[in-house]
Design an enzyme around this catalytic site. Sequence first.
Site, PDB file in Angstrom:
ATOM      1  N   SER A  95       5.428   1.260   4.190  1.00 16.01           N
ATOM      2  CA  SER A  95       3.985   1.471   4.131  1.00 16.01           C
ATOM      3  C   SER A  95       3.594   1.439   2.664  1.00 16.01           C
ATOM      4  O   SER A  95       3.830   0.435   1.996  1.00 16.01           O
ATOM      5  CB  SER A  95       3.623   2.797   4.828  1.00 16.01           C
ATOM      6  OG  SER A  95       2.228   2.965   4.889  1.00 16.01           O
ATOM      7  N   HIS A 132       2.540  -1.428   6.968  1.00 16.28           N
ATOM      8  CA  HIS A 132       1.170  -1.046   7.299  1.00 16.28           C
ATOM      9  C   HIS A 132       0.201  -1.822   6.408  1.00 16.28           C
ATOM     10  O   HIS A 132       0.299  -1.788   5.186  1.00 16.28           O
ATOM     11  CB  HIS A 132       0.979   0.466   7.107  1.00 16.28           C
ATOM     12  CG  HIS A 132       1.848   1.280   8.013  1.00 16.28           C
ATOM     13  ND1 HIS A 132       2.293   2.542   7.711  1.00 16.28           N
ATOM     14  CD2 HIS A 132       2.375   0.995   9.229  1.00 16.28           C
ATOM     15  CE1 HIS A 132       3.043   3.006   8.702  1.00 16.28           C
ATOM     16  NE2 HIS A 132       3.106   2.078   9.633  1.00 16.28           N
ATOM     17  N   ASP A 173       5.659   7.673  10.240  1.00 15.19           N
ATOM     18  CA  ASP A 173       5.952   6.546  11.130  1.00 15.19           C
ATOM     19  C   ASP A 173       7.395   6.088  10.920  1.00 15.19           C
ATOM     20  O   ASP A 173       7.862   5.962   9.790  1.00 15.19           O
ATOM     21  CB  ASP A 173       4.983   5.396  10.851  1.00 15.19           C
ATOM     22  CG  ASP A 173       5.078   4.306  11.908  1.00 15.19           C
ATOM     23  OD1 ASP A 173       5.448   4.618  13.054  1.00 15.19           O
ATOM     24  OD2 ASP A 173       4.776   3.147  11.585  1.00 15.19           O
TER      25      ASP A 173
END
Length: 199
Positions: free
Chosen positions: A19, A46, A139
């Site tokens: 991310s 992401h 995540d």
Amino acid sequence: MTADQAPADHYSIVAVASSAGGIQGLSALLGALGPDLPVPVLVVQHLDPRHRTVLAEVLARRTELRVKLAEAEEVALPGTVYIAPPDRHLLVGSDNVLTLTSTELVHFVRPSADLLFESVAGAYGPEAIACVLTGTGRDGAMGVDAVKSRGGTVIAQDPQSAEFSGMPQAAVDTGAVDFVLPLAEIAAVVRGLVEAKRQ
């Protein structure tokens, strides 16, 4: 060890999640994997869903592997990196066929590393390698648990050396991580794993 947890005689897939800070992390990892990796690499990074992404083009300049945005119903091939498109979850089946879905956000994100890792765990079991790189949030933590419970191998970037430690730390905290490594050492371990079992 149950039969579905017995060590595989080879690895079939590598799944990577990142991310915040991930462009640099992915560039370093993919750039060091060399040109002839015998397995596909699936990536959840992401991304801002409001913009077309140039991530595949950026990463393609940093690695000898082929890099592309994943497409629905495409068969994942060795030596190719498949990036989850913005705002789509990326999943894979045991026949190496990729699926893209727009189902609900998971931990406020889509694409979700957890969903990718869970699909990889279900499809490949002990033949899967999951890597969690720099990023904020949690995540990937549920997903690495799934990969580990099916006998797969889990690698996390050392949170101390990660630009953003949230995601790798959450993965490490699960107790499911096999290797905690500085970014510069991850590619060598991945290559060693996917090549050693093929001798």
